[in-house]
Write an enzyme that holds these catalytic residues in place. Structure first.
Site, short mmCIF file in Angstrom:
data_model
loop_
_atom_site.label_atom_id
_atom_site.label_comp_id
_atom_site.label_asym_id
_atom_site.label_seq_id
_atom_site.Cartn_x
_atom_site.Cartn_y
_atom_site.Cartn_z
N THR A 178 22.35 41.57 47.68
CA THR A 178 21.30 42.60 47.84
C THR A 178 19.90 41.98 47.81
OG1 THR A 178 22.55 44.42 46.97
CG2 THR A 178 20.22 44.51 46.56
N ARG A 206 29.73 56.21 49.10
CA ARG A 206 29.18 55.82 47.79
C ARG A 206 27.69 55.46 47.95
NH1 ARG A 206 26.70 50.76 45.89
NH2 ARG A 206 27.09 50.60 43.66
N VAL A 207 26.86 55.99 47.05
CA VAL A 207 25.44 55.66 47.06
C VAL A 207 25.14 54.84 45.81
CG1 VAL A 207 23.09 56.57 47.08
CG2 VAL A 207 24.91 57.80 48.29
N ASP A 209 22.28 52.21 43.52
CA ASP A 209 20.99 52.41 42.85
C ASP A 209 19.80 52.18 43.76
OD1 ASP A 209 21.88 49.68 42.89
OD2 ASP A 209 20.29 49.17 41.47
N GLY A 229 22.46 44.48 41.21
CA GLY A 229 23.56 44.43 40.25
C GLY A 229 24.46 45.65 40.42
N THR A 230 25.23 45.95 39.38
CA THR A 230 26.17 47.07 39.43
C THR A 230 25.39 48.37 39.51
OG1 THR A 230 27.11 45.75 37.63
CG2 THR A 230 28.39 47.63 38.39
N GLY A 231 25.31 48.94 40.71
CA GLY A 231 24.40 50.05 40.95
C GLY A 231 24.60 51.24 40.04
N1 ASP Z 1 22.83 47.22 43.43
C1 ASP Z 1 23.63 47.17 44.64
C2 ASP Z 1 24.47 48.42 44.69
O1 ASP Z 1 25.05 48.78 43.69
C3 ASP Z 1 24.53 45.98 44.73
C4 ASP Z 1 23.88 44.65 44.49
O2 ASP Z 1 22.80 44.55 43.94
O3 ASP Z 1 24.48 43.64 44.88
O4 ASP Z 1 24.60 48.97 45.76
#
Ligand code: ASP
Length: 311
Positions: A178, A206-207, A209, A229-231
Site C-alpha cells: 500500500t 471489502r473496504v 482503512d 497495515g491491517t485495515g
Molecule cells: N491498509 C490496507 C488495507 O487494509 C492494506 C495495506 O496497508 O497493505 O486495505
C-alpha cells in the site's frame, strides 16, 4: 524515525509496512524498491520546490507509486479472493476537504479519482462501478483490467488461498505494499493521500482503512497522516484521527501520539502496520510495528532519504 523541520516544506511517503524479509530482497530487488521510493519522493518534491500545494504534492507522489508495479496500488494491486482487483484511494487536505473512492477497477490512477471526488465539493466517498463511471466522466484515464494484474500478485493470491489467509501483501514472501504520502508545503498547508489494492485474498466488496477518513487517512490543521497495515484494526482504532485528537486534546507531540497509536492502539485492535505523519511545524514521524516499512522523507534544504527495514 523522527525528523524535525521548523519551516519550509516536508514530504513523507510510504510503500507499505509488513514483515519484509531481507532475504526476499536479494538480486537487486532492494535497489529497485529504493529507486521506486526515490522517484515518488522526487515527483512530490518537484511540486513543493516549485511552490506548489501540499495537496498536489501528495497526489503526484502517490501517482508515481501507483504507476510502479512493485507497490500495492494502481498497477501491481493485490487480488481479491475472486481473482479481481478492487482499489481504494483517498485524499484529504488540512483545510477540511476530502475525497475518496473504494472498490474501483478502471481508473489508471485511483488517487486522481479521489481528487476528482474532493473537487466536487458535494460528496466525500464514491464506491464501485459508479465511482468508475464518475472517474471516466471526469475525464480520467482508464486502463484495461490486464494493466493492473501482475504475476507476483497472482502468486501471492495462490499462496494466501492455500493457507486460507487474508494477507497483508508484505507478509507473503514476494513484493509489497500500500502507498501513501503526507506533506506540509512552504505556506503551511497539510495534506494526506493513500492508495491501495487492499489485502491479498480479501472478500470482494471489502473496504479497508485507506478510504475511511479518520482511520487510514486524515489531515486537518494539526497533522496529516497516511496509514498502512491491517485495515480493519486501523478502522477499529480510528487510528489516523486518534493521532490528531491526542495532539490537540492532550497536547502530545507528533512522536508521542504516533508511538501510542502504533505501539498500543492498533495492536489492541488486532492489527499491525505503520504510518507516516507530518505536523503543522513540519515535523515528520514514520513509526511501524512490523519488521519494516518502505518509506522516505524529503524536505527543503536537505537530501531525500529512503529506508526499508529498521535503521
Ligand atoms: N491498509 C490496507 C488495507 O487494509 C492494506 C495495506 O496497508 O497493505 O486495505
Amino acid at each position: 524515525m523522527m525528523d524535525t523541520q521548523a519551516a519550509g516544506w516536508t514530504l513523507a511517503i510510504h510503500g507499505g509496512a509488513g514483515t519484509i524479509p531481507r532475504a526476499a530482497l536479494t538480486g537487486g530487488k532492494e535497489a529497485e524498491y529504493r529507486a521506486g521510493l526515490m522517484a515518488a519522493l522526487e515527483a512530490g518534491a518537484a511540486v513543493l520546490r516549485a511552490g506548489g500545494t501540499a495537496g498536489d504534492a501528495v497526489v503526484e507522489a502517490v501517482r508515481a507509486l501507483e504507476d510502479c508495479p512493485l507497490f500495492n496500488a494502481g498497477r501491481g494491486s493485490t487480488f481479491t479472493s475472486d481473482g479481481t482487483i478492487e482499489m481504494d484511494a483517498a485524499l484529504m487536505l488540512g483545510e477540511g476537504k476530502a475525497g475518496a473512492v473504494t472498490g474501483v477497477t478502471r481508473p489508471r490512477n485511483p488517487i486522481r479519482a479521489a481528487r476528482a471526488v474532493l473537487e466536487t465539493g458535494r460528496h466525500v466517498l464514491l464506491a464501485g462501478t459508479a465511482a468508475d463511471a464518475f472517474a471516466a466522466a471526469a475525464g480520467l484515464e482508464a486502463a484495461p483490467a490486464d494493466y493492473f494484474r501482475t504475476d507476483h500478485r497472482l502468486a501471492q493470491l495462490q499462496a494466501a488461498r492455500a493457507q486460507d489467509q487474508v494477507a497483508l501483501d508484505h507478509d507473503v514472501p514476494a513484493r509489497t505494499g500500500t502507498v501513501g504520502a503526507v506533506a506540509r508545503d512552504a505556506a503551511g498547508r497539510l495534506a494526506a493521500a493513500t492508495s491501495t489494492g487492499g489485502m491479498t485474498n480479501k472478500r470482494p466488496g471489502r473496504v479497508g482503512d485507506c478510504p475511511v477518513f479518520g482511520a487510514g487517512t486524515w489531515a486537518d490543521g494539526t497533522v496529516a497522516i497516511s496509514c498502512t497495515g491491517t485495515g480493519e484494526a486501523f478502522i477499529r482504532a480510528a487510528a489516523a484521527h486518534e493521532i490528531s485528537a491526542r495532539m490537540r486534546h492532550l497536547g502530545e507531540t507528533l512522536e508521542q501520539a504516533c508511538a501510542r497509536v502504533i505501539g498500543t492502539d492498533v495492536p489492541a485492535a488486532g492489527g499491525r502496520g505503520g504510518l507516516i505523519a507530518v505536523d503543522a511545524a513540519g515535523n515528520a514521524a514514520l513509526p511501524f510495528n512490523t519488521a519494516g516499512m518502505y518509506r522516505g522523507v524529503a524536505r527543503s534544504g536537505a537530501a531525500p532519504v529512503v529506508a526499508i527495514h529498521e535503521a
